[in-house]
Design a protein around this motif. Sequence first.
Motif, PDB file in Angstrom:
ATOM      1  N   CYS A  22       0.864  -1.173   0.000  1.00  0.00           N
ATOM      2  CA  CYS A  22       0.000   0.000   0.000  1.00  0.00           C
ATOM      3  C   CYS A  22       0.905   1.228   0.000  1.00  0.00           C
ATOM      4  N   ALA A  23       0.841   2.004  -1.062  1.00  0.00           N
ATOM      5  CA  ALA A  23       1.642   3.219  -1.188  1.00  0.00           C
ATOM      6  C   ALA A  23       0.784   4.424  -0.845  1.00  0.00           C
ATOM      7  N   ALA A  24       1.253   5.218   0.111  1.00  0.00           N
ATOM      8  CA  ALA A  24       0.493   6.367   0.589  1.00  0.00           C
ATOM      9  C   ALA A  24       1.163   7.666   0.169  1.00  0.00           C
ATOM     10  N   SER A  25       0.343   8.672  -0.089  1.00  0.00           N
ATOM     11  CA  SER A  25       0.872   9.996  -0.411  1.00  0.00           C
ATOM     12  C   SER A  25      -0.173  11.046  -0.085  1.00  0.00           C
ATOM     13  N   GLY A  26       0.297  12.272   0.129  1.00  0.00           N
ATOM     14  CA  GLY A  26      -0.625  13.382   0.328  1.00  0.00           C
ATOM     15  C   GLY A  26      -1.029  13.645   1.757  1.00  0.00           C
ATOM     16  N   PHE A  27      -0.481  12.899   2.699  1.00  0.00           N
ATOM     17  CA  PHE A  27      -0.780  13.128   4.110  1.00  0.00           C
ATOM     18  C   PHE A  27       0.390  12.608   4.942  1.00  0.00           C
ATOM     19  N   THR A  28       0.392  12.938   6.230  1.00  0.00           N
ATOM     20  CA  THR A  28       1.485  12.518   7.111  1.00  0.00           C
ATOM     21  C   THR A  28       1.246  11.085   7.540  1.00  0.00           C
ATOM     22  N   PHE A  29       1.822  10.192   6.809  1.00  0.00           N
ATOM     23  CA  PHE A  29       1.543   8.762   6.932  1.00  0.00           C
ATOM     24  C   PHE A  29       1.740   8.246   8.359  1.00  0.00           C
ATOM     25  N   SER A  30       2.793   8.670   9.012  1.00  0.00           N
ATOM     26  CA  SER A  30       3.132   8.132  10.333  1.00  0.00           C
ATOM     27  C   SER A  30       2.123   8.529  11.407  1.00  0.00           C
ATOM     28  N   ASN A  31       1.239   9.477  11.117  1.00  0.00           N
ATOM     29  CA  ASN A  31       0.213   9.877  12.083  1.00  0.00           C
ATOM     30  C   ASN A  31      -1.031   9.000  12.031  1.00  0.00           C
ATOM     31  N   TYR A  32      -1.058   8.081  11.087  1.00  0.00           N
ATOM     32  CA  TYR A  32      -2.267   7.324  10.810  1.00  0.00           C
ATOM     33  C   TYR A  32      -2.113   5.846  11.142  1.00  0.00           C
ATOM     34  N   VAL A  33      -3.158   5.287  11.731  1.00  0.00           N
ATOM     35  CA  VAL A  33      -3.276   3.833  11.793  1.00  0.00           C
ATOM     36  C   VAL A  33      -3.500   3.333  10.367  1.00  0.00           C
TER      37      VAL A  33
END
Length: 120
Positions: A22-33
Amino acid sequence: QVQLVESGGGLVQPGGSLRLSCAASGFTFSNYVLNWWRQPPGKERELVAGIIGSGNTATVSNSVKGRFTITRDNAKNMAYLQMTNLKPEDTALYYCNARNRRLSGTDDYWGQGTQVTVSS
């Protein structure tokens, strides 16, 4: 622009393995479950695994315990679901979901899903 993009699905024989990404972008990934969900054909969506922002704590559902492992790499904004000893009942569309519950509300992002089919 927030994006979650899953990859790694496919057709595999019973007993085989796959690793979903799962590739994430556009937000602060480490802040999210980060959660992995799945939806088998004709059934409701089911939570499979989750991992907190730091990556220190992860859980998996009883149906996949001992076979699936969830991990994340915050430096790369990536999450993974390693699936082993796959069974036909694991056949489903798999989604990654990033969630951040705040006092002001919940941010909830979803990918489009990747299909996993377990069949001989």
